[in-house]
Design an enzyme around this catalytic site. Structure first.
Site, PDB file in Angstrom:
ATOM      1  N   GLU A 265      52.187  30.100  -6.330  1.00  0.00           N
ATOM      2  CA  GLU A 265      52.136  31.378  -7.054  1.00  0.00           C
ATOM      3  C   GLU A 265      53.325  31.968  -7.545  1.00  0.00           C
ATOM      4  OE1 GLU A 265      49.734  33.764  -4.638  1.00  0.00           O
ATOM      5  OE2 GLU A 265      47.728  32.771  -5.212  1.00  0.00           O
TER       6      GLU A 265
ATOM      7  N   CYS B 249      42.772  21.713 -13.782  1.00  0.00           N
ATOM      8  CA  CYS B 249      43.268  20.497 -12.802  1.00  0.00           C
ATOM      9  C   CYS B 249      42.359  19.477 -12.994  1.00  0.00           C
ATOM     10  CB  CYS B 249      43.394  20.848 -11.283  1.00  0.00           C
ATOM     11  SG  CYS B 249      44.493  21.998 -10.823  1.00  0.00           S
TER      12      CYS B 249
ATOM     13  N   CYS C   3      48.558  25.076  -9.512  1.00  0.00           N
ATOM     14  CA  CYS C   3      47.664  25.022  -8.337  1.00  0.00           C
ATOM     15  C   CYS C   3      48.307  23.567  -7.452  1.00  0.00           C
ATOM     16  CB  CYS C   3      46.431  24.352  -8.916  1.00  0.00           C
ATOM     17  SG  CYS C   3      45.643  25.581 -10.017  1.00  0.00           S
TER      18      CYS C   3
ATOM     19  N   GLU D  88      46.622  20.880  -6.617  1.00  0.00           N
ATOM     20  CA  GLU D  88      46.322  19.462  -7.394  1.00  0.00           C
ATOM     21  C   GLU D  88      47.472  19.187  -8.228  1.00  0.00           C
ATOM     22  OE1 GLU D  88      44.556  22.470  -7.074  1.00  0.00           O
ATOM     23  OE2 GLU D  88      42.287  21.774  -7.161  1.00  0.00           O
TER      24      GLU D  88
HETATM   25 ZN   LIG Z   1      44.077  24.232 -10.612  1.00  0.00          ZN
END
Ligand SMILES: [Zn+2]
Length: 130
Positions: A44, A89, A53, A55
């Site tokens: 973050e 993602c 993220c 992924e």
């Molecule tokens: Zn994501």
């Protein structure tokens, strides 16, 4: 590789998530066709839009190591509930594993595997540009 092994690896890397704002930790274990596994956690940022993220962390690590073909990705979240990948993602995964699958985990329900195409019907492909 068994889904259980991928899930275990995703749980491990989830502990390294940098999530001081949402406190929602996510871990991902991306299985390449050559058998290698690339791990990712969410990272973050105070500027929320700069957040990455789990992924995409895993995909970016793999591609930067020269690996571009994947079979599946396991995703776990600190909530213990299924955490399906976000729209961005899904599209990033679709670029490299349109025939791949996504494995989710819930502490109560166990694992759930779905084809990526089911999560992103009619995903956009580079060849569509031509
Ligand atoms: Zn994501």
């Amino acid at each position: 590789m068994e889904n259980k092994e991928l899930i275990a690896m995703a749980k491990e890397v989830m502990q390294r998530a940098y999530a001081p704002y949402s406190h929602f930790r996510v871990g991902a274990a991306l299985l390449a066709k050559d058998g290698r596994v690339f791990l990712g956690c969410n990272v973050e940022n105070a500027s929320f839009g700069a957040t990455i993220c789990a992924e995409r962390t895993a995909v970016t690590k793999a591609v930067s190591e020269g690996v571009r073909e994947f079979e599946k990705i396991a995703i776990v979240a600190s909530s213990g509930e299924y955490a399906a990948p976000c729209g961005i993602c899904r599209q990033v995964l679709y670029e490299f594993m349109p025939e791949g699958s996504v494995v989710l985990w819930s502490k109560d329900e166990g694992e759930l595997e779905r084809p990526l195409r089911e999560l992103l019907p009619m995903g956009f492909r580079g060849e569509d540009i031509k």
